[in-house]
Design a protein around this motif. Structure first.
Motif, short mmCIF file in Angstrom:
data_model
loop_
_atom_site.label_atom_id
_atom_site.label_comp_id
_atom_site.label_asym_id
_atom_site.label_seq_id
_atom_site.Cartn_x
_atom_site.Cartn_y
_atom_site.Cartn_z
N ALA A 1 0.91 -0.91 -0.23
CA ALA A 1 -0.35 0.34 -0.27
C ALA A 1 1.16 1.25 0.40
O ALA A 1 0.63 2.67 -0.68
CB ALA A 1 -0.73 0.31 1.04
N VAL B 1 -5.52 -2.58 -0.68
CA VAL B 1 -4.59 -3.12 -0.96
C VAL B 1 -5.12 -4.55 0.09
O VAL B 1 -4.89 -4.83 1.37
CB VAL B 1 -3.12 -2.83 -0.79
N VAL C 1 -5.88 -4.26 -5.98
CA VAL C 1 -5.97 -3.10 -5.67
C VAL C 1 -6.53 -2.47 -5.83
O VAL C 1 -6.96 -2.77 -7.16
CB VAL C 1 -4.54 -2.12 -5.31
#
Length: 159
Positions: free
Chosen positions: A56, A156, A107
């Motif tokens: 992330a 994420v 994501v």
């Protein structure tokens, strides 16, 4: 005046009922105790959670470009065409030389007050057990910018 053992009133049936209730109480405690601890039990490891957090950070850093605001990202559509093995090499996931990735990555951008995905890339996430990390970001370059007003959640997930 003392009471003899024959006259005190405890019978074998009283003893059996008492022991039976004790055994039932112990069995109830042992069967109920694991369900009390289940919400705190996770099938994902601390390593996977740390890896999701690292990815992330990397996504936010790569998508921020030369922005002066660290939480402002420019969405890059080129990631939407990558396959799983390309994600593994791009984000440092486990994979072998034969283009097989062992970890799956997703994501996505979600509005702050919803759990729907505005845009995303990676393997399809279908509510399986996964380590996740989230960042609050402002977004430029998506097809429908009104969905991310004033900001979106960058999520994420890795499994």
């Amino acid at each position: 005046m003392s009471i003899s053992l024959r006259d005190r009133g405890q019978t074998t049936q009283d003893f059996v009922v008492g022991i039976g209730l004790f055994i039932l109480a112990v069995a109830f405690v042992f069967s109920f105790l694991p369900t009390m601890l289940t919400p705190f039990d996770s099938s994902t490891s601390g390593g996977q959670t740390a890896q999701a957090d690292r990815i992330a950070d990397r996504v936010v850093h790569e998508f921020s470009g030369d922005s002066s605001t660290p939480t402002e990202i420019e969405w890059d559509d080129s990631y939407e065409t990558m396959d799983t093995h390309e994600f593994a090499t791009e984000f440092g996931l486990r994979a072998n030389d034969k283009e097989v990735a062992y970890d799956r990555l997703n994501v996505s951008l979600q509005p702050l007050n919803e759990s729907t995905t505005v845009v995303g890339f990676g393997s399809e996430y279908d509510n399986q057990s996964a380590a996740s990390s989230a960042r609050i970001v402002t977004v430029e370059g998506i097809e429908d910018p009104e969905k991310c007003e004033p900001a979106c959640r960058l999520v994420v997930r890795i499994w």
